[in-house]
Design an enzyme around this catalytic site. Sequence first.
Site, mmCIF file in Angstrom:
data_model
loop_
_atom_site.group_PDB
_atom_site.id
_atom_site.type_symbol
_atom_site.label_atom_id
_atom_site.label_comp_id
_atom_site.label_asym_id
_atom_site.label_seq_id
_atom_site.Cartn_x
_atom_site.Cartn_y
_atom_site.Cartn_z
ATOM 1 N N LYS A 127 16.245 22.341 -11.890
ATOM 2 C CA LYS A 127 15.507 21.118 -12.195
ATOM 3 C C LYS A 127 16.303 20.020 -12.894
ATOM 4 O O LYS A 127 17.114 20.275 -13.784
ATOM 5 C CB LYS A 127 14.322 21.474 -13.091
ATOM 6 C CG LYS A 127 13.173 22.059 -12.309
ATOM 7 C CD LYS A 127 12.559 21.043 -11.396
ATOM 8 C CE LYS A 127 11.069 20.970 -11.614
ATOM 9 N NZ LYS A 127 10.498 19.890 -10.817
ATOM 10 N N SER A 169 14.638 22.246 -16.903
ATOM 11 C CA SER A 169 13.440 23.060 -17.084
ATOM 12 C C SER A 169 13.844 24.356 -17.763
ATOM 13 O O SER A 169 14.972 24.825 -17.607
ATOM 14 C CB SER A 169 12.820 23.349 -15.723
ATOM 15 O OG SER A 169 12.107 24.561 -15.736
ATOM 16 N N GLN A 203 -6.089 -3.311 -42.936
ATOM 17 C CA GLN A 203 -4.972 -2.413 -43.231
ATOM 18 C C GLN A 203 -4.644 -1.530 -42.019
ATOM 19 O O GLN A 203 -3.493 -1.190 -41.789
ATOM 20 C CB GLN A 203 -5.340 -1.532 -44.427
ATOM 21 C CG GLN A 203 -4.250 -0.560 -44.830
ATOM 22 C CD GLN A 203 -4.602 0.134 -46.136
ATOM 23 O OE1 GLN A 203 -4.618 -0.500 -47.186
ATOM 24 N NE2 GLN A 203 -4.907 1.406 -46.071
ATOM 25 N N HIS A 237 0.842 -1.210 0.000
ATOM 26 C CA HIS A 237 0.000 0.000 0.000
ATOM 27 C C HIS A 237 0.876 1.258 0.000
ATOM 28 O O HIS A 237 0.478 2.298 0.504
ATOM 29 C CB HIS A 237 -0.933 0.047 1.214
ATOM 30 C CG HIS A 237 -1.712 -1.207 1.418
ATOM 31 N ND1 HIS A 237 -2.960 -1.433 0.873
ATOM 32 C CD2 HIS A 237 -1.395 -2.358 2.090
ATOM 33 C CE1 HIS A 237 -3.399 -2.633 1.218
ATOM 34 N NE2 HIS A 237 -2.455 -3.226 1.946
ATOM 35 N N GLU A 247 8.853 9.152 -17.270
ATOM 36 C CA GLU A 247 7.458 9.550 -17.478
ATOM 37 C C GLU A 247 6.982 9.134 -18.871
ATOM 38 O O GLU A 247 5.851 8.681 -19.051
ATOM 39 C CB GLU A 247 7.319 11.071 -17.298
ATOM 40 C CG GLU A 247 7.545 11.498 -15.861
ATOM 41 C CD GLU A 247 7.897 12.967 -15.718
ATOM 42 O OE1 GLU A 247 7.682 13.503 -14.622
ATOM 43 O OE2 GLU A 247 8.393 13.600 -16.675
ATOM 44 N N LYS A 265 -1.814 -2.218 -39.288
ATOM 45 C CA LYS A 265 -0.380 -2.120 -39.588
ATOM 46 C C LYS A 265 0.308 -1.042 -38.738
ATOM 47 O O LYS A 265 1.373 -1.269 -38.166
ATOM 48 C CB LYS A 265 -0.230 -1.793 -41.072
ATOM 49 C CG LYS A 265 1.162 -1.952 -41.619
ATOM 50 C CD LYS A 265 1.205 -1.502 -43.069
ATOM 51 C CE LYS A 265 0.583 -2.530 -44.010
ATOM 52 N NZ LYS A 265 0.457 -2.026 -45.390
HETATM 53 N N1 ARG Z 1 -2.507 -2.364 -48.251
HETATM 54 C C1 ARG Z 1 -3.426 -3.420 -48.150
HETATM 55 C C2 ARG Z 1 -3.503 -3.914 -46.691
HETATM 56 O O1 ARG Z 1 -2.654 -3.579 -45.927
HETATM 57 C C3 ARG Z 1 -3.007 -4.529 -49.028
HETATM 58 C C4 ARG Z 1 -4.114 -5.490 -49.341
HETATM 59 C C5 ARG Z 1 -5.102 -4.877 -50.241
HETATM 60 N N2 ARG Z 1 -6.060 -5.855 -50.598
HETATM 61 C C6 ARG Z 1 -7.249 -5.524 -51.130
HETATM 62 N N3 ARG Z 1 -8.041 -6.516 -51.371
HETATM 63 N N4 ARG Z 1 -7.590 -4.291 -51.348
HETATM 64 O O2 ARG Z 1 -4.425 -4.605 -46.314
#
Ligand code: ARG
Length: 461
Positions: free
Chosen positions: A291, A285, A330, A163, A298, A333
């Site tokens: 500082k 700072s 997509q 605690h 952080e 990614k």
């Molecule tokens: N840039 C697209 C993705 O990351 C590639 C695949 C596109 N496929 C499609 N059927 N439009 O998903």
Amino acid sequence: MKRSRRVRTTVGRVDEAVLRYTAGRDIELDAALVEADCLGSMAHATMLSRLRTRPPILRARDLAAIRRELAAIARAARAGRFRIRPADQDVHLAIERTLTERLGDLGKRIHTARSRNDQVALDLRLYSREQLIGTADDAAGLAAALLAFAARHAAVPMVGRTHMQPAMPSSVGLWASAWVDDLLDDLALLMGAFETNDQCPLGSAAGYGVPLPIDRRLVADLLGFGRVAHNVIHAAHTRGKVDSVILFALGQAMLTLSRLAQDLILFSMPEFGYFILPAAFCTGSSIMPQKRNPDVLELVRARAARVMGAAHEVAEILRASPSGYNRDLQETKEPLMEGFASTRSSLRVMRGLVAGVAIDEAALRRGFTPDVFAADRALELVAGGVPFRDAYDRVKADLASLAKRDPAKAIAKKRHLGATAGLGLDALASRIESAAHWVDAERRDASDVYRRLLGVRPRQP
Ligand code: ARG
């Protein structure tokens, strides 16, 4: 109505604004996938050249030309000279366009029996394989720095807290090696994510296979995968799903880092003064000349929140995505790539910081108020035959009598497994060492694949 401006792409004419919207950040992000795409294309072309179709789709001498151009593209990418144009939409069509410019009809044959759906899934498996090896390496590096810190200060007393209130005698060695143990669990999760990632989706094509006698196992072997992502719909599902598994593993490592950062911020406050942060890892700072702020720590804390956020983001995108490929995927990614970048830079910066932390033994000792020994004293009475609850009451009635106790003696008395005098640092060292061996072996295998298929060495991220 304003007439829309249309752009010619490899796969049809589209409205310019629509192209920009649908490509999203792919034009920039896909720069990280060029080498993987070249590698995957080479394995795919090799397989196509071995098909016994009449006439052949690709001949052996075609393969040599394709290899030469793919290797050139991979090298150009590494030197920052391969450009994905907006009209390409993504890395896949940029590479196909380049091959076609240089090799004519041969370039047009490369996309036989595959789709961008399985191609991008494959690129992300190859990219993630490399990044997971690198992340494991970074995590093992931080674990080693923490272990060295634990060994340096193994027997220095430190108040243990619950605690956040003083609780029982502990040590700097116990505190530091706890994070090593935590990180080793995180490493196991990263290796588990590596296993899940270790399946080759190529040959799934749009998600339903192709009416040609392709050899998916050959492609998986050439690329050094442990297995083929068997069912072709499942192979399409690995996109996003595997990324989500990876991000949750990265998130666990970041949770460990964030809590460690929180402790370091707290215990380096002047009110505690247990730890002194290395000056080079603190920032000043603009107004207060005195500082030295723990900005690094952080930011680690905030980036842990963002990586966990990325894990949830990907899981949420998947949740509403029906079976087969959907363009929603997509959007997984960017969180994946940023998750890797944040986790890896955090692991690395923490490694340097931990190596430079100094301790103030006197301040650590000042933390020992008499009550910190209360539970230990009660247990001493128990060892002499007093029932625990009676011992508890006796100690509680006279806490002041604990004033003369020595913290060093207290921590030396806890000899059981995992306690202050049973740290088992050697066992931790050998677990870190086996993680390092794993990293070396996987890295060697992954770069052999590059050498064999393209004759280039992969970047070492
Ligand atoms: N840039 C697209 C993705 O990351 C590639 C695949 C596109 N496929 C499609 N059927 N439009 O998903």
